[in-house]
Write a protein that holds these residues in place. Structure first.
Motif, mmCIF file in Angstrom:
data_model
loop_
_atom_site.group_PDB
_atom_site.id
_atom_site.type_symbol
_atom_site.label_atom_id
_atom_site.label_comp_id
_atom_site.label_asym_id
_atom_site.label_seq_id
_atom_site.Cartn_x
_atom_site.Cartn_y
_atom_site.Cartn_z
ATOM 1 N N GLY A 18 0.798 -1.212 0.000
ATOM 2 C CA GLY A 18 0.000 0.000 0.000
ATOM 3 C C GLY A 18 0.837 1.270 0.000
ATOM 4 N N HIS A 19 2.145 1.141 0.152
ATOM 5 C CA HIS A 19 3.052 2.286 0.151
ATOM 6 C C HIS A 19 3.687 2.431 -1.228
ATOM 7 C CE1 HIS A 19 3.708 1.722 4.771
ATOM 8 N NE2 HIS A 19 2.456 1.964 4.460
ATOM 9 N N ALA A 20 4.203 3.607 -1.511
ATOM 10 C CA ALA A 20 4.784 3.864 -2.834
ATOM 11 C C ALA A 20 6.199 3.316 -2.980
ATOM 12 C CB ALA A 20 4.784 5.361 -3.126
ATOM 13 N N GLY A 21 6.858 2.970 -1.908
ATOM 14 C CA GLY A 21 8.221 2.469 -1.990
ATOM 15 C C GLY A 21 8.281 0.989 -2.290
ATOM 16 N N LEU A 22 9.497 0.479 -2.268
ATOM 17 C CA LEU A 22 9.740 -0.953 -2.455
ATOM 18 C C LEU A 22 10.410 -1.492 -1.202
ATOM 19 C CD1 LEU A 22 11.156 -0.887 -6.102
ATOM 20 C CD2 LEU A 22 8.856 -1.545 -5.376
ATOM 21 N N TYR A 23 10.160 -2.757 -0.911
ATOM 22 C CA TYR A 23 10.644 -3.356 0.324
ATOM 23 C C TYR A 23 11.331 -4.672 0.021
ATOM 24 C CZ TYR A 23 7.829 0.289 2.276
ATOM 25 O OH TYR A 23 7.334 1.528 2.568
ATOM 26 N N ALA A 24 12.586 -4.784 0.458
ATOM 27 C CA ALA A 24 13.385 -5.977 0.214
ATOM 28 C C ALA A 24 12.823 -7.170 0.981
ATOM 29 C CB ALA A 24 14.830 -5.718 0.640
ATOM 30 N N PRO A 25 13.013 -8.369 0.454
ATOM 31 C CA PRO A 25 12.548 -9.567 1.155
ATOM 32 C C PRO A 25 13.069 -9.665 2.591
ATOM 33 C CG PRO A 25 13.177 -10.128 -1.080
ATOM 34 C CD PRO A 25 13.586 -8.687 -0.858
ATOM 35 N N SER A 26 14.307 -9.248 2.836
ATOM 36 C CA SER A 26 14.848 -9.324 4.195
ATOM 37 C C SER A 26 14.124 -8.369 5.140
ATOM 38 C CB SER A 26 16.351 -9.043 4.209
ATOM 39 O OG SER A 26 16.620 -7.700 3.818
ATOM 40 N N VAL A 27 13.662 -7.241 4.628
ATOM 41 C CA VAL A 27 12.919 -6.271 5.441
ATOM 42 C C VAL A 27 11.539 -6.845 5.778
ATOM 43 C CG1 VAL A 27 11.887 -3.953 5.451
ATOM 44 C CG2 VAL A 27 14.200 -4.299 4.534
ATOM 45 N N THR A 145 12.552 13.953 -11.819
ATOM 46 C CA THR A 145 11.885 12.694 -11.528
ATOM 47 C C THR A 145 11.424 12.649 -10.078
ATOM 48 O OG1 THR A 145 12.138 10.291 -11.582
ATOM 49 C CG2 THR A 145 14.076 11.550 -10.993
ATOM 50 N N THR A 146 10.526 11.755 -9.816
ATOM 51 C CA THR A 146 10.070 11.471 -8.468
ATOM 52 C C THR A 146 10.928 10.350 -7.904
ATOM 53 O OG1 THR A 146 7.822 12.042 -9.092
ATOM 54 C CG2 THR A 146 8.080 10.704 -7.126
ATOM 55 N N SER A 147 11.173 10.425 -6.623
ATOM 56 C CA SER A 147 11.989 9.415 -5.964
ATOM 57 C C SER A 147 11.115 8.571 -5.037
ATOM 58 C CB SER A 147 13.081 10.126 -5.155
ATOM 59 O OG SER A 147 13.806 9.206 -4.401
ATOM 60 N N HIS A 148 11.367 7.260 -5.031
ATOM 61 C CA HIS A 148 10.682 6.339 -4.129
ATOM 62 C C HIS A 148 11.730 5.586 -3.324
ATOM 63 C CE1 HIS A 148 6.730 6.988 -5.843
ATOM 64 N NE2 HIS A 148 7.277 6.871 -7.035
ATOM 65 N N SER A 149 11.487 5.455 -2.040
ATOM 66 C CA SER A 149 12.417 4.737 -1.174
ATOM 67 C C SER A 149 12.405 3.246 -1.469
ATOM 68 C CB SER A 149 12.037 4.929 0.298
ATOM 69 O OG SER A 149 12.182 6.270 0.669
ATOM 70 N N ILE A 150 13.577 2.662 -1.369
ATOM 71 C CA ILE A 150 13.710 1.210 -1.386
ATOM 72 C C ILE A 150 14.225 0.845 0.002
ATOM 73 C CG2 ILE A 150 14.805 -0.812 -2.384
ATOM 74 C CD1 ILE A 150 15.318 0.819 -4.921
ATOM 75 N N CYS A 151 13.399 0.228 0.793
ATOM 76 C CA CYS A 151 13.811 -0.180 2.136
ATOM 77 C C CYS A 151 14.557 -1.494 2.022
ATOM 78 C CB CYS A 151 12.599 -0.302 3.058
ATOM 79 S SG CYS A 151 11.871 1.294 3.462
ATOM 80 N N ALA A 152 15.862 -1.394 2.182
ATOM 81 C CA ALA A 152 16.741 -2.557 2.105
ATOM 82 C C ALA A 152 17.992 -2.229 2.901
ATOM 83 C CB ALA A 152 17.118 -2.860 0.646
ATOM 84 N N VAL A 174 7.361 -6.850 -10.363
ATOM 85 C CA VAL A 174 7.198 -6.146 -9.093
ATOM 86 C C VAL A 174 6.332 -4.927 -9.374
ATOM 87 C CG1 VAL A 174 8.406 -4.791 -7.320
ATOM 88 C CG2 VAL A 174 9.377 -6.945 -8.120
ATOM 89 N N VAL A 175 5.408 -4.631 -8.464
ATOM 90 C CA VAL A 175 4.508 -3.494 -8.653
ATOM 91 C C VAL A 175 5.326 -2.223 -8.884
ATOM 92 C CG1 VAL A 175 2.738 -2.076 -7.545
ATOM 93 C CG2 VAL A 175 2.703 -4.545 -7.253
ATOM 94 N N ASP A 176 4.992 -1.510 -9.930
ATOM 95 C CA ASP A 176 5.701 -0.312 -10.341
ATOM 96 C C ASP A 176 5.294 0.862 -9.444
ATOM 97 O OD1 ASP A 176 6.724 1.919 -11.616
ATOM 98 O OD2 ASP A 176 5.988 1.378 -13.593
ATOM 99 N N PRO A 177 6.225 1.400 -8.651
ATOM 100 C CA PRO A 177 5.868 2.492 -7.759
ATOM 101 C C PRO A 177 5.534 3.806 -8.489
ATOM 102 C CG PRO A 177 8.219 2.141 -7.693
ATOM 103 C CD PRO A 177 7.630 1.039 -8.541
ATOM 104 N N PHE A 178 5.843 3.894 -9.775
ATOM 105 C CA PHE A 178 5.577 5.113 -10.531
ATOM 106 C C PHE A 178 4.181 5.140 -11.133
ATOM 107 C CE2 PHE A 178 10.123 4.403 -10.536
ATOM 108 C CZ PHE A 178 10.554 5.595 -9.990
ATOM 109 N N ARG A 179 3.488 4.014 -11.097
ATOM 110 C CA ARG A 179 2.134 3.959 -11.631
ATOM 111 C C ARG A 179 1.153 4.504 -10.605
ATOM 112 N NH1 ARG A 179 3.940 3.723 -16.354
ATOM 113 N NH2 ARG A 179 4.592 1.721 -17.175
ATOM 114 N N ARG A 180 0.286 5.355 -11.009
ATOM 115 C CA ARG A 180 -0.673 5.997 -10.101
ATOM 116 C C ARG A 180 -1.736 5.028 -9.585
ATOM 117 N NH1 ARG A 180 0.359 11.216 -9.656
ATOM 118 N NH2 ARG A 180 1.105 12.393 -11.425
ATOM 119 N N ASN A 181 -1.985 3.942 -10.291
ATOM 120 C CA ASN A 181 -3.057 3.026 -9.904
ATOM 121 C C ASN A 181 -2.551 1.875 -9.032
ATOM 122 O OD1 ASN A 181 -1.592 1.707 -11.831
ATOM 123 N ND2 ASN A 181 -3.330 1.119 -13.104
#
Length: 182
Positions: A18-27, A145-152, A174-181
Motif C-alpha cells: 500500500g506504500h509507494a516504496g519498495l521493500y526488500a525480502p529481508s525487510v 523525476t520522483t523518488s521512491h524509497s527502497i527499504c533494504a 514487481v509493482v511499479d511504484p511510478f504507476r498511479r493506480n
C-alpha cells in the motif's frame, strides 16, 4: 525472535504494497518476525491474536518500525562508503542481467529498460541513488523525476536485494511504484 508464522509475512507485504516504496525480502522477513514477537508478548499478557491485532495495528507498527531503520542512516556516510556501495550495486545489477547506463541522477546508477518491460515516457529506464543521508532511492532515469524509497539494508547484501527489486520493476514482476493506480 520467534519464527514468523505463515501469515505474518503476507500481512506485512500487504501493508508495504500500500506504500509507494519498495521493500526488500529481508525487510519483510524482519517485520514479520517483529510482528510475531509482538503477538507472543500480547499472548503473555492474556490477549489472543484477534484481540491483540484484530485491527492490524501491531502489523502496521512492526512494518513501520522496521522500514524506518532503512530510510536514513544514524550518521552520514562518507564518500568512500558511498563509492563502495555504488560499486556493489553496479555489480549486483550486472549479475541480474541488467545493463548499467549513464544517468543525470546525482550519485545514481542508471539501468536500461528491458525488452518487453514497462516504459515511462521518454525516461531511459530507471536509476538508483544512495546519498550520504538517505537509504536507497529509486527514480526514473531522467533529469526531473520522483523518488521512491527502497527499504533494504545498505550493504552488499542489500545492494543485491535492490538489484532484484529493480529487475522486477523493469520486467513488470514487481509493482511499479511510478504507476498511479497502485
Amino acid at each position: 525472535m520467534p519464527t514468523p508464522t505463515t501469515d505474518s509475512p503476507a500481512r506485512v507485504r500487504r501493508i508495504y504494497d500500500g506504500h509507494a516504496g519498495l521493500y526488500a525480502p529481508s525487510v519483510i522477513a524482519e517485520a514479520a518476525a517483529l510482528l510475531d514477537a509482538y503477538l507472543v508478548t500480547a499472548g503473555q499478557h492474556g490477549l489472543d491474536r484477534a484481540a491483540a491485532d484484530g485491527e492490524g495495528w501491531l502489523a502496521l507498527a512492526a512494518a513501520e518500525a522496521v522500514a524506518r531503520r532503512y530510510r536514513r542512516p544514524e550518521t552520514d556516510r562518507t564518500p568512500a562508503e558511498l563509492n563502495k556501495l555504488s560499486t556493489a550495486l553496479t555489480t549486483a545489477l550486472t549479475a541480474e542481467g541488467l545493463e548499467v547506463v549513464p544517468t543525470p541522477v546525482r550519485m545514481g546508477v542508471g539501468i536500461a529498460p528491458v525488452p518487453g518491460g514497462p516504459t515511462w515516457g521518454t525516461a531511459g529506464g530507471l536509476a538508483v541513488a544512495l546519498y550520504s543521508d538517505s537509504g536507497w532511492e529509486l527514480m526514473l532515469n531522467a533529469t526531473r523525476t520522483t523518488s521512491h524509497s527502497i527499504c533494504a539494508p545498505v550493504n552488499e547484501a542489500g545492494a543485491a536485494e535492490v538489484a532484484g527489486l529493480v529487475h522486477g520493476v523493469l520486467t513488470g514482476d514487481v509493482v511499479d511504484p511510478f504507476r498511479r493506480n497502485r
